[in-house]
Design a protein around this motif. Structure first.
Motif, PDB file in Angstrom:
ATOM      1  N   UNK B 210       0.879  -1.176   0.000  1.00  0.00           N
ATOM      2  CA  UNK B 210       0.000   0.000   0.000  1.00  0.00           C
ATOM      3  C   UNK B 210       0.913   1.221   0.000  1.00  0.00           C
ATOM      4  N   UNK B 211       0.784   2.013  -1.051  1.00  0.00           N
ATOM      5  CA  UNK B 211       1.658   3.182  -1.212  1.00  0.00           C
ATOM      6  C   UNK B 211       0.913   4.448  -0.786  1.00  0.00           C
ATOM      7  N   UNK B 212       1.518   5.181   0.127  1.00  0.00           N
ATOM      8  CA  UNK B 212       0.936   6.446   0.555  1.00  0.00           C
ATOM      9  C   UNK B 212       1.839   7.578   0.069  1.00  0.00           C
ATOM     10  N   UNK B 213       1.238   8.670  -0.353  1.00  0.00           N
ATOM     11  CA  UNK B 213       2.059   9.720  -0.931  1.00  0.00           C
ATOM     12  C   UNK B 213       1.508  11.111  -0.719  1.00  0.00           C
ATOM     13  N   UNK B 214       2.306  12.081  -1.143  1.00  0.00           N
ATOM     14  CA  UNK B 214       1.877  13.476  -1.169  1.00  0.00           C
ATOM     15  C   UNK B 214       1.789  13.870  -2.638  1.00  0.00           C
ATOM     16  N   UNK B 215       0.656  14.364  -3.044  1.00  0.00           N
ATOM     17  CA  UNK B 215       0.494  14.775  -4.434  1.00  0.00           C
ATOM     18  C   UNK B 215       0.318  16.285  -4.485  1.00  0.00           C
ATOM     19  N   UNK B 216       1.222  16.941  -5.187  1.00  0.00           N
ATOM     20  CA  UNK B 216       1.072  18.391  -5.337  1.00  0.00           C
ATOM     21  C   UNK B 216       0.339  18.672  -6.640  1.00  0.00           C
ATOM     22  N   UNK B 217      -0.726  19.429  -6.536  1.00  0.00           N
ATOM     23  CA  UNK B 217      -1.514  19.777  -7.715  1.00  0.00           C
ATOM     24  C   UNK B 217      -1.831  21.273  -7.668  1.00  0.00           C
ATOM     25  N   UNK B 218      -1.265  22.013  -8.545  1.00  0.00           N
ATOM     26  CA  UNK B 218      -1.490  23.463  -8.604  1.00  0.00           C
ATOM     27  C   UNK B 218      -1.273  24.136  -7.245  1.00  0.00           C
TER      28      UNK B 218
END
Lengths: 188, 260
Positions: B210-218
């Motif tokens: 299970x991959x957890x992440x931070x996604x930067x969007x605009x």
């Protein structure tokens, strides 16, 4: 009939899982909100108000000025954080960092729904036009489609406000897709 | 019991099921993504950068287990347990009684190292075997059906070869599975890491990732979760946005229109 009474008349007997578009004129904006606040006076429902047009604090102040009870209302404020100004300290207000964080709106709606188990949730999105200032129609379509269907699956009601003077073909198409019916208020 | 099983029956009502018993995480959105929970006895790598919610999610997994009557064991390498509890999200469903009653047990891994006199700079193969054996004993002593190790990356610092890490993970997975424990093994990633684990072997051995992440969007930073693999169940591989709340972890689909 007064706009607030018209709102109550039109929405009092909403079926669970329904989705209604409210197309309103600018000059009846706060009257309509007053009518929406009155929908949850029975104590069996909670109103979750997604505020992206004006800050929650402005709505709370306006309702207090005209003596409307807003204590059964939970606000998701999408604009105050973005303006980095003073924020409401009311425990009934949750802030979203930006109206572009549409997923977070869905998450906060779900959070508030879970915090009041056994209560019927009426979720108001105010408004499709102001959310569109910050988001394209494609992502708006995805957002409303997922939000409305998620709420339908849980028996909750969605009310989507749109402003007549700012209406566009794209907004009409989108609202037609996610709403069971459209109620128009204002215009004498 | 927090067990579900994918049941398929023939016309005479006989079970055709080849599905595995599931361990409900209690996190509604994640259980839906996993097709009803983690296959029972699986060892799952919970991996991601700092601040993505790995510790919170794993704690919640244990809390829901405790609520369902399943004992949980949390082995921490990175933080003393009092600090962990103090910093934990004040979940609506957590009570200190869960710890007092033995439903939840927190153990500082450094205590195990000291007990066995391990050289913490460099563990031998024998040390690794002893460590796995000690974790197995603790699982048995606490009757744990759910286990969390936070984190395997910190444990691996004391292993000087990938071979030792591979052996340890294989042995650990086999031991825990044999004891009937469903486990979350936390792996810490840095922004520079290109695989799902620090050393590249963890993801291959684990039953699930299970991959957890931070996604930067605009300019917005979203916490995300994606199930990369999970043996024994059909699952979604889509990316979800999550929120860590006092009512538990909430998930919604990542809106695809955001990329345009």
């Amino acid at each position: 009939m007064e706009p607030s009474q018209l709102v109550m008349e039109e929405l009092r007997d909403m079926e669970p899982s329904s989705s209604v578009s409210l197309e309103i004129e600018t000059d009846v904006y706060f009257d309509v909100i007053k009518g929406l606040m009155n929908l949850v006076e029975d104590g069996k429902s909670q109103l979750v108000y997604v505020a992206s047009t004006v800050p929650a604090e402005a709505i709370i102040n306006a309702m207090e000025m005209i003596g409307v009870n807003h204590h059964g209302v939970k606000f998701i404020d999408c604009v105050s954080n973005m303006m980095t100004g003073p924020q409401s300290r009311s425990e009934n207000v949750i802030f979203i960092e930006s109206p572009t964080m549409l997923e977070n709106i869905m998450l906060k709606v779900e959070f508030l729904r879970r915090k009041s188990p056994g209560m019927r949730s009426i979720v108001v999105v105010d408004s499709v036009n102001t959310l569109h200032i910050h988001n394209g129609w494609k992502i708006m379509g995805e957002f409303l489609h997922i939000l409305v269907n998620n709420l339908r699956a849980r028996g909750s009601v969605t009310l989507i406000i749109s402003i007549k003077e700012q209406q566009s073909q794209e907004a009409n198409t989108l609202l037609g897709l996610v709403s069971d019916r459209i109620v128009k208020i204002g215009g004498g | 019991m927090s067990l579900t099983k994918e049941e398929r029956r023939d016309g005479n009502g006989h079970s055709l099921s080849i599905g595995r018993e599931k361990c409900l995480t209690g996190i509604e959105g994640l259980d839906n993504v996993l097709g009803g929970g983690i296959p029972r006895n699986n060892t799952v790598l919970l991996t991601g950068n700092c601040g993505t919610g790995k510790t919170s999610l794993s704690l919640e997994f244990l809390l829901h287990g405790a609520l369902e009557g399943e004992n949980g064991l949390y082995l921490s390498v990175t933080e003393p347990y009092e600090k962990l509890i103090a910093n934990m999200i004040p979940y609506d469903f957590f009570t200190r009684d869960m710890i007092k009653s033995g439903k939840l047990t927190f153990i500082d891994m450094t205590a195990i190292y000291e007990r066995f006199g391990f050289n913490r700079d460099r563990m031998t193969i024998e040390d690794v075997d002893l460590l796995v054996s000690a974790i197995g004993d603790l699982t048995t002593e606490t009757s744990a059906r759910r286990l969390v190790i936070d984190s395997i990356t910190s444990v691996a610092y004391q292993l000087d070869t990938q071979e030792k890490l591979r052996n340890m993970l294989l042995s650990l997975s086999k031991t825990l599975s044999g004891l009937g424990a469903t486990s979350l093994i936390i792996s810490e990633l840095t922004a520079a890491d290109t695989s799902y684990s620090k050393y590249g072997v963890e993801e291959a051995i684990a039953d699930g990732v299970i991959l957890m992440g931070n996604l930067e969007r605009n300019g917005d930073l979203l916490r995300t979760l994606q199930v990369i693999k999970m043996r024994g169940t059909s699952h979604s591989r889509a990316k979800y946005v999550l929120d860590l709340t006092t009512a538990g972890t909430l998930l919604v689909p990542l809106l695809k229109g955001g990329s345009s």
